[in-house]
Design a protein around this motif. Structure first.
Motif, short mmCIF file in Angstrom:
data_model
loop_
_atom_site.label_atom_id
_atom_site.label_comp_id
_atom_site.label_asym_id
_atom_site.label_seq_id
_atom_site.Cartn_x
_atom_site.Cartn_y
_atom_site.Cartn_z
N LYS A 38 0.84 -1.19 0.00
CA LYS A 38 0.00 0.00 0.00
C LYS A 38 0.88 1.25 0.00
O LYS A 38 1.93 1.28 0.64
N GLY A 39 0.44 2.24 -0.72
CA GLY A 39 1.14 3.53 -0.71
C GLY A 39 2.27 3.64 -1.71
O GLY A 39 2.88 4.69 -1.82
N VAL A 40 2.60 2.60 -2.43
CA VAL A 40 3.68 2.66 -3.41
C VAL A 40 3.06 2.94 -4.77
O VAL A 40 2.32 2.14 -5.31
N LYS A 41 3.37 4.10 -5.31
CA LYS A 41 2.85 4.49 -6.62
C LYS A 41 4.02 4.79 -7.55
O LYS A 41 4.89 5.59 -7.22
N ILE A 42 4.01 4.15 -8.69
CA ILE A 42 5.02 4.40 -9.71
C ILE A 42 4.28 4.96 -10.93
O ILE A 42 3.28 4.38 -11.37
N GLU A 43 4.77 6.05 -11.48
CA GLU A 43 4.05 6.73 -12.55
C GLU A 43 3.99 5.93 -13.84
O GLU A 43 2.96 5.87 -14.49
N ASP A 44 5.07 5.33 -14.27
CA ASP A 44 5.12 4.65 -15.56
C ASP A 44 4.90 3.15 -15.44
O ASP A 44 5.49 2.37 -16.17
N ALA A 45 4.05 2.74 -14.52
CA ALA A 45 3.82 1.31 -14.32
C ALA A 45 2.32 1.02 -14.38
O ALA A 45 1.48 1.91 -14.30
N ILE A 46 2.01 -0.24 -14.50
CA ILE A 46 0.63 -0.69 -14.51
C ILE A 46 0.16 -0.82 -13.06
O ILE A 46 0.85 -1.42 -12.23
N ASN A 47 -0.99 -0.27 -12.75
CA ASN A 47 -1.55 -0.40 -11.40
C ASN A 47 -2.17 -1.79 -11.26
O ASN A 47 -3.01 -2.19 -12.06
N VAL A 48 -1.75 -2.50 -10.24
CA VAL A 48 -2.22 -3.86 -10.00
C VAL A 48 -2.87 -3.90 -8.63
O VAL A 48 -2.29 -3.46 -7.65
N ASN A 49 -4.07 -4.44 -8.57
CA ASN A 49 -4.77 -4.58 -7.30
C ASN A 49 -4.53 -5.94 -6.65
O ASN A 49 -4.50 -6.07 -5.44
N LYS A 50 -4.35 -6.96 -7.48
CA LYS A 50 -4.26 -8.31 -6.96
C LYS A 50 -3.49 -9.17 -7.95
O LYS A 50 -3.65 -9.03 -9.16
N ILE A 51 -2.70 -10.09 -7.42
CA ILE A 51 -1.96 -11.05 -8.24
C ILE A 51 -2.33 -12.44 -7.71
O ILE A 51 -2.33 -12.67 -6.50
N VAL A 52 -2.62 -13.36 -8.61
CA VAL A 52 -2.92 -14.74 -8.23
C VAL A 52 -1.84 -15.63 -8.83
O VAL A 52 -1.67 -15.67 -10.04
N ILE A 53 -1.12 -16.33 -7.95
CA ILE A 53 -0.07 -17.25 -8.41
C ILE A 53 -0.70 -18.62 -8.54
O ILE A 53 -1.17 -19.20 -7.55
#
Length: 153
Positions: A34-49
């Motif tokens: 939470k709280g990590v924002k990168i401008e040139d990246a894709i916003n990801v809410n959830k990853i399922v392995i």
């Protein structure tokens, strides 16, 4: 907001993004920090392995990290001189919280041997906390009974 879900597959010759319904598949769920924002990246809410071996490694690593943090907390609790026992009770709460996470979140992704080993480690920590709390209560009862003997009329 789009409601589509995608799976990115990297193979030697295939570089396409295909539609994939991951809600129907079992896997290990991860959420980004939470709280990590990168401008040139894709916003990801959830990853399922979905890969079981990778899910096992990630789950084991996360559980070990939480266990190390619990050990650091318990070391601080054991080094302090607590006369009330609230720190010991807080430690018991943290141990039971990690045990519930192990049973509900990590058990299906870990091997049985690893899960039982972690359960034994948590049992040892819980027994130590209960023992120290018991000695503290016995010491309090002895002091209370000694103070009552001197005040009899």
């Amino acid at each position: 907001m789009l409601d589509k879900k995608y799976l990115i597959v990297k193979e030697k010759n295939d570089k396409t993004i295909t539609y994939f319904e991951y809600d129907k598949m079992e896997g290990y769920d991860l959420s980004p920090k939470k709280g990590v924002k990168i401008e040139d990246a894709i916003n990801v809410n959830k990853i399922v392995i979905i890969n079981p071996s990778l899910a096992q490694k990630v789950a084991k690593k996360k559980l070990d990290l939480k266990f190390r943090k619990l050990l650091q907390l318990l070391n601080i609790i054991f080094e302090t001189d607590d006369d009330t026992g609230t720190a010991y009770r807080e430690g018991l709460n943290e141990v039971s919280k990690l045990r519930m996470e192990l049973l509900n979140k990590y058990r299906k992704h870990l091997e049985e041997e690893e899960a039982s080993l972690m359960e034994k480690k948590l049992d040892i920590l819980e027994q130590e906390l209960k023992l120290r709390l018991y000695y503290l209560e016995q010491n309090y009862q002895n002091e209370y009974s000694n103070s009552m003997e001197g005040k009899s009329r």
